[in-house]
Design a protein around this motif. Structure first.
Motif, short mmCIF file in Angstrom:
data_model
loop_
_atom_site.label_atom_id
_atom_site.label_comp_id
_atom_site.label_asym_id
_atom_site.label_seq_id
_atom_site.Cartn_x
_atom_site.Cartn_y
_atom_site.Cartn_z
N SER A 198 0.82 -1.22 0.00
CA SER A 198 0.00 0.00 0.00
C SER A 198 0.86 1.26 0.00
N LEU A 199 2.15 1.14 0.29
CA LEU A 199 3.04 2.30 0.29
C LEU A 199 3.41 2.69 -1.14
N THR A 200 3.79 3.92 -1.32
CA THR A 200 4.31 4.34 -2.62
C THR A 200 5.66 3.67 -2.85
N ALA A 201 6.13 3.64 -4.08
CA ALA A 201 7.40 3.00 -4.39
C ALA A 201 8.54 3.67 -3.62
N GLU A 202 8.48 5.01 -3.50
CA GLU A 202 9.53 5.74 -2.80
C GLU A 202 9.52 5.42 -1.31
N ALA A 206 12.47 3.51 0.79
CA ALA A 206 13.09 4.13 1.96
C ALA A 206 13.03 3.20 3.17
N VAL A 207 11.89 2.56 3.38
CA VAL A 207 11.76 1.61 4.50
C VAL A 207 12.70 0.43 4.30
N GLN A 208 12.73 -0.12 3.09
CA GLN A 208 13.58 -1.27 2.79
C GLN A 208 15.05 -0.95 3.05
N ALA A 217 21.25 6.92 6.57
CA ALA A 217 20.21 7.79 6.03
C ALA A 217 20.74 8.65 4.89
N GLU A 218 22.01 9.06 4.97
CA GLU A 218 22.59 9.88 3.90
C GLU A 218 22.62 9.12 2.57
N ALA A 219 22.97 7.82 2.64
CA ALA A 219 23.00 7.01 1.43
C ALA A 219 21.60 6.79 0.88
N VAL A 220 20.64 6.56 1.78
CA VAL A 220 19.25 6.37 1.35
C VAL A 220 18.73 7.62 0.65
N ALA A 221 19.07 8.79 1.20
CA ALA A 221 18.62 10.05 0.61
C ALA A 221 19.07 10.17 -0.84
N LYS A 222 20.31 9.81 -1.12
CA LYS A 222 20.83 9.92 -2.48
C LYS A 222 20.13 8.94 -3.42
N VAL A 223 19.83 7.74 -2.92
CA VAL A 223 19.20 6.73 -3.77
C VAL A 223 17.75 7.09 -4.06
N VAL A 232 14.83 11.66 5.07
CA VAL A 232 14.68 10.20 5.13
C VAL A 232 13.98 9.80 6.43
N TYR A 233 14.45 10.36 7.56
CA TYR A 233 13.82 10.05 8.84
C TYR A 233 12.32 10.34 8.78
N ASN A 234 11.97 11.52 8.29
CA ASN A 234 10.56 11.91 8.23
C ASN A 234 9.76 10.97 7.33
N ARG A 235 10.32 10.65 6.16
CA ARG A 235 9.62 9.77 5.21
C ARG A 235 9.41 8.38 5.82
#
Length: 257
Positions: A198-202, A206-208, A217-223, A232-235
């Motif tokens: 049910s989540l959006t792809a983004e 981010a959760v994955q 979190a810095e690496a996740v933000a770039k991806v 990232v934390y907020n998302r």
């Protein structure tokens, strides 16, 4: 379509590789550091990952690009590939020696459990029977399970533990509460999958990457394409709150998961 994929479709693997590495170098290093701490190990694994991805004119990447439908976002797929290559590298280099060194600080009984389960790849039942036939004839199965859980807890903490979980073959033992709720596990997993879908792809990416793969979190933000770690934390926190609400509506509690 990303620029490296477009180059790959135009049969220009060298140009595709340069663009790919420029975009995903940080993510690859972050995935490797999930398991490796030593600088030389990290660099050797990175070299092996690059070698594997470049084989046969980027065959792995070409196969992904050519798929009409993708079950996972590319960054998630790439982290999985890097994880497997990293674990294979450690296994081929010094898997048994590294595992043996971990057992040195364990009490004698847990050391034997560790050797049977992680080194010899015995099942938990086989391990219990071997211990009963050898050094612990009075050991009850309840006592064995308690020692087994403590053994897993001792050797699967931290970054080294992530590698051990991959190198071992048997899953951790169930607790008594696990056994009591085991029958509902398939339904629980199915409901959790529906909630994730049910989540959006983004949000799911981010959760994955942040929660499950434990990337910084810095690496996740770039991806994912977010401006910074705070985004990232907020998302992720909003996505987890949405998941929690959906699961509660389905009658699932935190302890059911």
């Amino acid at each position: 379509m990303e620029d490296w994929a477009a180059e790959l479709q135009q049969a220009r693997p060298d140009a595709a590789w340069d663009l790919f590495v420029g975009r995903y170098r940080r993510l690859i290093f972050a995935a490797i550091r999930h398991y490796a701490q030593d600088y030389d190990d990290v660099m050797d694994v990175f070299a092996r990952v690059c070698e594997a991805l470049r084989e046969d004119d980027l065959r792995r990447l070409r196969v992904y690009v050519r798929q009409s439908e993708h079950r996972a976002r590319f960054s998630t797929w790439l982290v999985t590939v890097v994880r497997h290559l990293t674990v294979d590298w450690f296994r081929q280099r010094d898997g048994r020696r590294r595992l043996s060194a971990v057992a040195e600080g364990l009490p004698p009984l847990r050391r034997r459990i560790f050797e049977h389960v992680f080194l010899e790849h015995k099942s938990h039942v086989e391990t219990f029977e071997l211990l009963r036939a050898g050094e612990a004839p009075a050991l009850t199965f309840r006592q064995f399970l308690a020692e087994l859980r403590l053994t897993y807890k001792a050797v699967t903490d931290g970054r080294r533990g992530r590698l051990l979980r991959e190198l071992g073959t048997a899953p951790p033992p169930e607790t008594e509460s696990d056994a009591a709720t085991g029958a509902a596990a398939p339904e629980t997993r199915a409901e959790l999958e529906r909630a994730l879908d049910s989540l959006t792809a983004e949000d799911r990416a981010a959760v994955q990457l942040y929660v499950i793969d434990e990337l910084p979190a810095e690496a996740v933000a770039k991806v994912v394409g977010l401006p910074n770690a705070k985004a990232v934390y907020n998302r992720v926190y909003r996505a987890l709150a949405a998941l929690r609400e959906r699961l509660e509506q389905a009658g699932l509690r935190r302890e059911d998961l």
